[in-house]
Enzyme design. Structure first.
Site, PDB file in Angstrom:
ATOM      1  N   HIS A 107      -9.067  -7.599   5.502  1.00  0.00           N
ATOM      2  CA  HIS A 107      -9.049  -6.640   6.615  1.00  0.00           C
ATOM      3  C   HIS A 107      -9.466  -7.296   7.924  1.00  0.00           C
ATOM      4  CE1 HIS A 107      -8.248  -2.421   7.538  1.00  0.00           C
ATOM      5  NE2 HIS A 107      -8.894  -2.744   8.642  1.00  0.00           N
ATOM      6  N   HIS A 149       0.859  -1.189   0.000  1.00  0.00           N
ATOM      7  CA  HIS A 149       0.000   0.000   0.000  1.00  0.00           C
ATOM      8  C   HIS A 149       0.891   1.232   0.000  1.00  0.00           C
ATOM      9  CE1 HIS A 149      -3.615   2.298   1.970  1.00  0.00           C
ATOM     10  NE2 HIS A 149      -3.114   2.906   0.922  1.00  0.00           N
TER      11      HIS A 149
HETATM   12  N1  PXP Z   1      -7.036  -5.371   2.340  1.00  0.00           N
HETATM   13  C1  PXP Z   1      -6.917  -4.032   2.263  1.00  0.00           C
HETATM   14  C2  PXP Z   1      -7.536  -3.340   1.099  1.00  0.00           C
HETATM   15  C3  PXP Z   1      -6.236  -3.314   3.264  1.00  0.00           C
HETATM   16  O1  PXP Z   1      -6.126  -1.982   3.185  1.00  0.00           O
HETATM   17  C4  PXP Z   1      -5.651  -4.022   4.323  1.00  0.00           C
HETATM   18  C5  PXP Z   1      -4.897  -3.265   5.376  1.00  0.00           C
HETATM   19  O2  PXP Z   1      -3.531  -3.392   5.235  1.00  0.00           O
HETATM   20  C6  PXP Z   1      -5.788  -5.413   4.343  1.00  0.00           C
HETATM   21  C7  PXP Z   1      -6.496  -6.060   3.357  1.00  0.00           C
HETATM   22  C8  PXP Z   1      -5.185  -6.230   5.431  1.00  0.00           C
HETATM   23  O3  PXP Z   1      -5.785  -5.925   6.630  1.00  0.00           O
HETATM   24  P1  PXP Z   1      -5.099  -6.418   7.976  1.00  0.00           P
HETATM   25  O4  PXP Z   1      -3.793  -5.727   8.049  1.00  0.00           O
HETATM   26  O5  PXP Z   1      -6.064  -6.028   9.020  1.00  0.00           O
HETATM   27  O6  PXP Z   1      -4.925  -7.898   7.831  1.00  0.00           O
END
Ligand code: PXP
Length: 270
Positions: free
Chosen positions: A215, A51
């Site tokens: 997420h 990201h």
């Molecule tokens: N998917 C997206 C679009 C995200 O922004 C994030 C955050 O890094 C994740 C998945 C992964 O989430 P987490 O870090 O809570 O596993």
């Protein structure tokens, strides 16, 4: 089902120490998300997700350039749909055919991690324009929308030309944490969140979209979500925090032992 590992949490840790040193803190700044991506691949990651935020507060351009050169898994660039970010992805694709996938997310300056889904239904035209620019750069790019588990958002994402819907599992994960995973005692709330994911997932698949989840997923809340009463037809899971957190538990003992051994070995030359 493919596993995508979000490595920007590693960059968050690096920047917590090296922010003041500017850029990515120099060649010795650690932990290096590029090296973490390699470790993730060795562990079996099918996708490495990076990201790159508009303010570069976690990952930096240097990281992305190296990831584009070195990652062998599929590279998923997560970013906002600000024009500068779209241009950057198009430039990278033109230069080296990477990333293979772009996930568009909303971005808030004060959030620690991505908090809500992209409101595609509320911004259909700009979303469609962003997808068209990304796809126009070179064929074969998979463009995914990170959206709340809402059939209206799924339909809007399909209408805007997205190939994949990554359904936001954060609310499910929060509900799971609140009830300590005790679905028997707090079943109704959890079931409501799972039902929303199932319904939105069905809609995505019926429209021919790739169905991804992400997420807040962790080692406890993932199995029930994928169980017989959970979401079916999932193509990819996108997980970051739980994996990086577990690496502290599985790796800290060895890291301390390495330091102990170094101290025991006595002073080095010079
Ligand atoms: N998917 C997206 C679009 C995200 O922004 C994030 C955050 O890094 C994740 C998945 C992964 O989430 P987490 O870090 O809570 O596993």
């Amino acid at each position: 089902m493919l596993l995508g590992v979000n490595i920007d949490h590693v960059a968050s840790l690096r920047q917590a120490r090296y922010r003041a040193s500017g850029d990515a803190g120099g060649a010795h700044a650690e932990p290096d998300p590029v090296r973490a991506a390699h470790e993730a691949e060795l562990g079996g990651a099918d996708i490495v997700t990076a990201h790159l935020r508009e303010d570069r507060r976690h990952l930096h351009d240097r990281d992305l350039a190296l990831l584009a050169q070195l990652v062998r898994a599929r590279l998923n660039l997560e970013m906002s749909m600000a024009p500068a970010m779209i241009e950057l992805a198009v430039r990278l694709r033109a230069a080296g055919g990477r990333p293979e996938m772009v996930t568009l997310v909303p971005e808030g300056r004060n959030e620690v991690t991505t908090e809500g889904g992209l409101d595609v239904a509320g911004a259909a035209a700009p979303c469609a324009a962003a997808v068209a620019s990304l796809k126009g750069a070179a064929g074969g790019l998979c463009v995914s929308a990170f959206i709340d588990p809402d059939p209206a958002q799924v339909e809007a994402a399909h209408g805007a030309g997205f190939d994949a819907a990554e359904l936001h599992t954060g609310q499910y994960a929060n509900a799971f944490a609140r009830c300590g995973g005790d679905a028997a005692a707090h079943g109704a709330e959890l079931r409501r969140h799972v039902a929303r994911l199932i319904e939105a997932g069905h809609r995505a698949r019926a429209l021919g979209m790739r169905l991804n989840l992400g997420h807040g997923l962790n080692y406890l809340n993932l199995p029930p979500l994928l169980g017989p009463r959970g979401v079916s037809g999932v193509a990819e899971l996108h997980i970051g925090h739980a994996i990086v957190a577990r690496a502290v538990y599985t790796g800290l003992r060895a890291a301390v032992a390495d330091m102990r051994a170094l101290i025991r070995a006595g002073p080095g030359p010079g």
